[in-house]
Write a protein that holds these residues in place. Structure first.
Motif, mmCIF file in Angstrom:
data_model
loop_
_atom_site.group_PDB
_atom_site.id
_atom_site.type_symbol
_atom_site.label_atom_id
_atom_site.label_comp_id
_atom_site.label_asym_id
_atom_site.label_seq_id
_atom_site.Cartn_x
_atom_site.Cartn_y
_atom_site.Cartn_z
ATOM 1 N N ALA A 16 0.836 -1.205 0.000
ATOM 2 C CA ALA A 16 0.000 0.000 0.000
ATOM 3 C C ALA A 16 0.872 1.257 0.000
ATOM 4 O O ALA A 16 0.643 2.180 -0.798
ATOM 5 N N LEU A 17 1.863 1.297 0.880
ATOM 6 C CA LEU A 17 2.751 2.472 0.915
ATOM 7 C C LEU A 17 3.500 2.633 -0.403
ATOM 8 O O LEU A 17 3.608 3.745 -0.931
ATOM 9 N N LEU A 34 -0.582 8.673 7.084
ATOM 10 C CA LEU A 34 -2.017 8.731 6.807
ATOM 11 C C LEU A 34 -2.479 7.646 5.844
ATOM 12 O O LEU A 34 -3.675 7.383 5.731
ATOM 13 N N VAL A 35 -1.562 6.990 5.177
ATOM 14 C CA VAL A 35 -1.929 6.020 4.137
ATOM 15 C C VAL A 35 -2.614 4.786 4.725
ATOM 16 O O VAL A 35 -3.700 4.401 4.280
ATOM 17 N N LEU A 36 -2.011 4.139 5.691
ATOM 18 C CA LEU A 36 -2.570 2.885 6.210
ATOM 19 C C LEU A 36 -3.924 3.056 6.889
ATOM 20 O O LEU A 36 -4.784 2.176 6.753
ATOM 21 N N PRO A 37 -4.188 4.158 7.613
ATOM 22 C CA PRO A 37 -5.542 4.310 8.149
ATOM 23 C C PRO A 37 -6.603 4.423 7.050
ATOM 24 O O PRO A 37 -7.749 4.009 7.256
ATOM 25 N N ARG A 75 -7.892 4.504 13.978
ATOM 26 C CA ARG A 75 -7.183 3.755 12.928
ATOM 27 C C ARG A 75 -5.761 4.273 12.777
ATOM 28 O O ARG A 75 -4.824 3.500 12.564
ATOM 29 N N TYR A 76 -5.596 5.587 12.890
ATOM 30 C CA TYR A 76 -4.264 6.188 12.789
ATOM 31 C C TYR A 76 -3.355 5.651 13.908
ATOM 32 O O TYR A 76 -2.235 5.217 13.638
ATOM 33 N N ALA A 137 -0.611 18.337 5.481
ATOM 34 C CA ALA A 137 -0.833 17.299 6.494
ATOM 35 C C ALA A 137 -1.435 17.872 7.768
ATOM 36 O O ALA A 137 -2.239 17.213 8.428
ATOM 37 N N GLU A 138 -1.072 19.102 8.120
ATOM 38 C CA GLU A 138 -1.617 19.718 9.338
ATOM 39 C C GLU A 138 -3.126 19.862 9.255
ATOM 40 O O GLU A 138 -3.831 19.622 10.234
ATOM 41 N N ILE A 139 -3.633 20.245 8.095
ATOM 42 C CA ILE A 139 -5.086 20.381 7.912
ATOM 43 C C ILE A 139 -5.753 19.017 8.014
ATOM 44 O O ILE A 139 -6.806 18.878 8.643
ATOM 45 N N PHE A 140 -5.148 17.989 7.426
ATOM 46 C CA PHE A 140 -5.699 16.639 7.491
ATOM 47 C C PHE A 140 -5.762 16.174 8.947
ATOM 48 O O PHE A 140 -6.792 15.699 9.414
ATOM 49 N N TYR A 141 -4.650 16.329 9.661
ATOM 50 C CA TYR A 141 -4.595 15.887 11.056
ATOM 51 C C TYR A 141 -5.627 16.620 11.906
ATOM 52 O O TYR A 141 -6.296 16.012 12.739
ATOM 53 N N LEU A 142 -5.754 17.907 11.706
ATOM 54 C CA LEU A 142 -6.707 18.704 12.474
ATOM 55 C C LEU A 142 -8.135 18.263 12.195
ATOM 56 O O LEU A 142 -8.913 18.018 13.118
ATOM 57 N N ASN A 143 -8.505 18.151 10.928
ATOM 58 C CA ASN A 143 -9.879 17.806 10.563
ATOM 59 C C ASN A 143 -10.233 16.348 10.814
ATOM 60 O O ASN A 143 -11.395 16.018 11.031
ATOM 61 N N ALA A 144 -9.252 15.492 10.807
ATOM 62 C CA ALA A 144 -9.488 14.071 11.130
ATOM 63 C C ALA A 144 -9.439 13.832 12.640
ATOM 64 O O ALA A 144 -9.587 12.708 13.095
ATOM 65 N N ARG A 145 -9.194 14.891 13.390
ATOM 66 C CA ARG A 145 -9.157 14.860 14.859
ATOM 67 C C ARG A 145 -8.103 13.898 15.398
ATOM 68 O O ARG A 145 -8.336 13.124 16.324
ATOM 69 N N ILE A 146 -6.932 13.971 14.803
ATOM 70 C CA ILE A 146 -5.814 13.138 15.245
ATOM 71 C C ILE A 146 -5.026 13.941 16.263
ATOM 72 O O ILE A 146 -4.487 15.004 15.958
ATOM 73 N N ASP A 147 -4.957 13.424 17.481
ATOM 74 C CA ASP A 147 -4.180 14.067 18.546
ATOM 75 C C ASP A 147 -2.780 13.510 18.551
ATOM 76 O O ASP A 147 -2.572 12.298 18.589
#
Length: 148
Positions: A16-17, A34-37, A75-76, A137-147
């Motif tokens: 996948a990667l 972010l790929v595997l999740p 998942r992340y 990536a920062e926007i993705f992490y923020l909107n996907a609620r990844i802490d």
């Protein structure tokens, strides 16, 4: 018997990667993570694998498919170790390499139908997955609620 360990294994994770990386050519490590999740969500991967499926960017995709992101942070977290293992494996076999804080494709990992339907679906989805994770990536992490 727990079949989840057979569904997600180093081979499919590395493939996948490599498939996504072959389309993007170069991704930052936060983008690679972010790929595997994404691949772990069957419906998300099926949608991204459709030949006629198009989207303009992450924000549009998120708004139109919010149901795919309900448990994205979980998942992340679950995929961090497999991501590191897949990165190390791809580096060891010479398919990809670390370049500073980036991960780059060095040689293609070709798809073979003997790899199965899931690998085929991932291969078909790889261009859309690359497009999805290639943005900020920062926007993705923020909107996907990844802490972090």
């Amino acid at each position: 018997m727990n079949f989840a360990s057979y569904y997600n294994n180093l081979g499919i994770e590395a493939f996948a990667l490599a498939s996504v990386l072959s389309k993007a050519k170069l991704l930052t490590l936060p983008q690679v993570a972010l790929v595997l999740p994404i691949v772990a969500h069957k419906d998300m991967t099926k949608q991204l694998a459709r030949a006629r499926f198009r989207f303009s960017g992450f924000e549009e995709y998120l708004i139109e498919n919010v149901e795919y992101f309900y448990n994205f942070a979980d998942r992340y977290s679950a995929s961090l170790t497999p991501t590191v293992n897949a990165i190390q494996f791809l580096n060891e076999i010479g398919v990809a390499e670390l370049r500073g804080e980036n991960f780059a494709i060095v040689s293609e990992l070709p798809f073979n139908s003997a790899m199965g339907k899931r690998a085929e679906r991932i291969e078909r989805a790889s261009a859309n997955i690359a497009k999805l994770v290639s943005g900020n990536a920062e926007i993705f992490y923020l909107n996907a609620r990844i802490d972090l």
